[in-house]
Design an enzyme around this catalytic site. Structure first.
Site, PDB file in Angstrom:
ATOM      1  N   LYS A 199      -7.164  -0.140   4.127  1.00 30.98           N
ATOM      2  CA  LYS A 199      -6.737  -0.743   2.784  1.00 30.98           C
ATOM      3  C   LYS A 199      -5.276  -1.234   3.087  1.00 30.98           C
ATOM      4  O   LYS A 199      -5.009  -2.320   2.424  1.00 30.98           O
ATOM      5  CB  LYS A 199      -6.709   0.128   1.682  1.00 30.98           C
ATOM      6  CG  LYS A 199      -6.090   1.434   1.825  1.00 30.98           C
ATOM      7  CD  LYS A 199      -6.085   2.361   0.701  1.00 30.98           C
ATOM      8  CE  LYS A 199      -5.166   3.401   0.727  1.00 30.98           C
ATOM      9  NZ  LYS A 199      -5.518   4.215   2.123  1.00 30.98           N
ATOM     10  N   ARG A 213      -5.143  15.515   5.223  1.00 28.88           N
ATOM     11  CA  ARG A 213      -5.377  14.316   4.571  1.00 28.88           C
ATOM     12  C   ARG A 213      -6.648  14.060   4.141  1.00 28.88           C
ATOM     13  O   ARG A 213      -6.663  13.443   2.921  1.00 28.88           O
ATOM     14  CB  ARG A 213      -4.546  12.983   5.450  1.00 28.88           C
ATOM     15  CG  ARG A 213      -3.001  13.478   5.408  1.00 28.88           C
ATOM     16  CD  ARG A 213      -2.412  12.685   6.670  1.00 28.88           C
ATOM     17  NE  ARG A 213      -2.474  11.200   6.208  1.00 28.88           N
ATOM     18  CZ  ARG A 213      -2.509  10.263   7.411  1.00 28.88           C
ATOM     19  NH1 ARG A 213      -2.530  10.758   8.580  1.00 28.88           N
ATOM     20  NH2 ARG A 213      -2.538   8.925   7.247  1.00 28.88           N
ATOM     21  N   ARG A 232      -3.566   7.940  -6.177  1.00 26.91           N
ATOM     22  CA  ARG A 232      -4.302   8.637  -5.211  1.00 26.91           C
ATOM     23  C   ARG A 232      -4.912  10.100  -6.190  1.00 26.91           C
ATOM     24  O   ARG A 232      -5.736  10.959  -5.497  1.00 26.91           O
ATOM     25  CB  ARG A 232      -3.362   9.195  -4.228  1.00 26.91           C
ATOM     26  CG  ARG A 232      -3.147   8.392  -2.872  1.00 26.91           C
ATOM     27  CD  ARG A 232      -3.036   9.108  -1.879  1.00 26.91           C
ATOM     28  NE  ARG A 232      -3.361   8.430  -0.554  1.00 26.91           N
ATOM     29  CZ  ARG A 232      -2.739   7.669   0.028  1.00 26.91           C
ATOM     30  NH1 ARG A 232      -1.532   7.268  -0.477  1.00 26.91           N
ATOM     31  NH2 ARG A 232      -2.852   7.091   1.256  1.00 26.91           N
ATOM     32  N   ARG A 289      -5.212   6.035  16.191  1.00 27.77           N
ATOM     33  CA  ARG A 289      -4.548   5.118  16.223  1.00 27.77           C
ATOM     34  C   ARG A 289      -3.146   5.068  16.579  1.00 27.77           C
ATOM     35  O   ARG A 289      -2.616   6.330  16.751  1.00 27.77           O
ATOM     36  CB  ARG A 289      -4.757   4.520  14.721  1.00 27.77           C
ATOM     37  CG  ARG A 289      -3.928   5.184  13.720  1.00 27.77           C
ATOM     38  CD  ARG A 289      -4.037   4.590  12.194  1.00 27.77           C
ATOM     39  NE  ARG A 289      -3.211   5.285  11.589  1.00 27.77           N
ATOM     40  CZ  ARG A 289      -3.221   5.141  10.232  1.00 27.77           C
ATOM     41  NH1 ARG A 289      -3.789   4.301   9.649  1.00 27.77           N
ATOM     42  NH2 ARG A 289      -2.463   6.310   9.370  1.00 27.77           N
ATOM     43  N   ARG A 292       1.769   8.281  14.377  1.00 29.12           N
ATOM     44  CA  ARG A 292       2.529   8.219  13.276  1.00 29.12           C
ATOM     45  C   ARG A 292       2.440  10.032  13.197  1.00 29.12           C
ATOM     46  O   ARG A 292       1.445  10.721  13.484  1.00 29.12           O
ATOM     47  CB  ARG A 292       1.663   7.887  12.072  1.00 29.12           C
ATOM     48  CG  ARG A 292       2.544   7.477  10.953  1.00 29.12           C
ATOM     49  CD  ARG A 292       1.707   6.661   9.846  1.00 29.12           C
ATOM     50  NE  ARG A 292       1.027   7.380   8.820  1.00 29.12           N
ATOM     51  CZ  ARG A 292       0.590   6.857   7.865  1.00 29.12           C
ATOM     52  NH1 ARG A 292       0.382   5.717   7.724  1.00 29.12           N
ATOM     53  NH2 ARG A 292       0.195   7.474   6.869  1.00 29.12           N
TER      54      ARG A 292
HETATM   55  P1  AMP Z   1      -0.268   6.411   3.446  1.00 30.17           P
HETATM   56  O1  AMP Z   1       0.785   5.603   4.166  1.00 30.17           O
HETATM   57  O2  AMP Z   1      -0.873   5.655   1.969  1.00 30.17           O
HETATM   58  O3  AMP Z   1      -1.400   6.986   4.270  1.00 30.17           O
HETATM   59  O4  AMP Z   1       0.584   7.466   2.861  1.00 30.17           O
HETATM   60  C1  AMP Z   1       1.433   8.391   3.613  1.00 30.17           C
HETATM   61  C2  AMP Z   1       1.602   9.691   2.796  1.00 30.17           C
HETATM   62  O5  AMP Z   1       2.557   9.399   1.542  1.00 30.17           O
HETATM   63  C3  AMP Z   1       0.301  10.352   2.251  1.00 30.17           C
HETATM   64  O6  AMP Z   1      -0.254  11.090   2.992  1.00 30.17           O
HETATM   65  C4  AMP Z   1       1.086  11.155   1.055  1.00 30.17           C
HETATM   66  O7  AMP Z   1       1.728  12.498   1.638  1.00 30.17           O
HETATM   67  C5  AMP Z   1       2.233  10.220   0.578  1.00 30.17           C
HETATM   68  N1  AMP Z   1       1.706   9.408  -0.555  1.00 30.17           N
HETATM   69  C6  AMP Z   1       1.468   8.241  -0.523  1.00 30.17           C
HETATM   70  N2  AMP Z   1       1.051   7.754  -1.717  1.00 30.17           N
HETATM   71  C7  AMP Z   1       1.138   8.682  -2.471  1.00 30.17           C
HETATM   72  C8  AMP Z   1       0.495   8.872  -3.833  1.00 30.17           C
HETATM   73  N3  AMP Z   1       0.234   7.906  -4.772  1.00 30.17           N
HETATM   74  N4  AMP Z   1       0.554  10.315  -4.389  1.00 30.17           N
HETATM   75  C9  AMP Z   1       0.998  11.313  -3.636  1.00 30.17           C
HETATM   76  N5  AMP Z   1       1.354  11.023  -2.381  1.00 30.17           N
HETATM   77  C10 AMP Z   1       1.374   9.822  -1.702  1.00 30.17           C
END
Ligand code: AMP
Length: 217
Positions: free
Chosen positions: A15, A173, A93, A133, A162
């Site tokens: 996404k 996650r 989320r 990745r 990462r």
């Molecule tokens: P992402 O890069 O979108 O995979 O996000 C990395 C991490 O940021 C996630 O695993 C969560 O710990 C935190 N995170 C990102 N967006 C949200 C959200 N809308 N609500 C809560 N935690 C978030």
């Protein structure tokens, strides 16, 4: 084309990759909460709330809703005021976040401008992708596969794993952000008639083509 594009999907669904493409192609603002939090993590003078959030992120947990609202609402408003569209990547989320976001758009009288795009993959695929990745530490480019080069072909930055892509954190996650966590969000948007799903197991270009067809309808 709708002005507010909300991307949903399990971690690793692509996404973020698709959100970047949409932003580039249609001159929309890409608002990635994950990117915002990672950039916050490098800042000095963090508040206690921000420090705790970064800790939770490293553990694969969700950060507080309030922090997410502080990060996104103002940016959304500014973009829309400038007449720009937004692609939300990483929010909502939870169904609470979805409800709050919906309330925000209704209050601003722009709820008719929303489309929700689900990039659908299985949790097994999510695990396989995240645990293999690499990501560029400069431009954020995501490079799939185990035996990838060390250097980003786009910007020359270093390709790294990462911090939250290690196996135990990936499992957490997926538990918190994978398909079962997405179910109530899907239901919420389905009831509003806003949800459209594309098959995220296809090649990136095929997913992109499907998304384009939806957006141009
Ligand atoms: P992402 O890069 O979108 O995979 O996000 C990395 C991490 O940021 C996630 O695993 C969560 O710990 C935190 N995170 C990102 N967006 C949200 C959200 N809308 N609500 C809560 N935690 C978030």
């Amino acid at each position: 084309m709708k002005k507010i594009i909300i991307m949903v999907g399990p971690p690793g669904s692509g996404k973020g990759t698709q959100a970047k493409k949409i932003a580039l192609k249609y001159h929309y603002q890409h608002l990635s909460t994950g990117d915002m939090l990672r950039s916050l993590a490098t800042a000095s003078n963090l508040t206690d709330v921000e420090r705790q959030a970064i800790e939770q992120m490293k553990l694969g947990n969700l950060v507080s809703d309030m922090l997410i609202y502080n990060l996104v609402f103002e940016r959304i408003e500014k973009a829309l005021l400038k007449g720009e569209g937004v692609v939300l990547d990483g929010v909502p989320r939870t169904v609470d976040q979805a409800r709050t976001l919906q309330g925000f758009f209704e209050e601003k009288k722009i709820a008719s401008e929303i489309v929700v795009l689900e990039v659908a993959i299985t949790d097994e695929e999510s695990f396989a992708r995240l645990s293999t990745r690499k990501v560029c530490n400069q431009c954020g480019e995501i490079v799939p596969g185990v035996n990838v080069a060390e250097v980003c072909v786009k910007c020359g930055g270093k390709l790294v794993v990462r911090a939250d892509d290690n196996e135990d954190i990936v499992r957490k996650r997926i538990e918190k952000q994978g398909n079962s966590a997405l179910m109530p969000i899907r239901e919420f948007y389905n009831q509003l008639g806003l949800m459209v799903s594309v098959n995220g197991l296809q090649q990136i270009a095929e997913v992109e083509a499907d998304i384009d067809l939806i957006l141009k309808k």
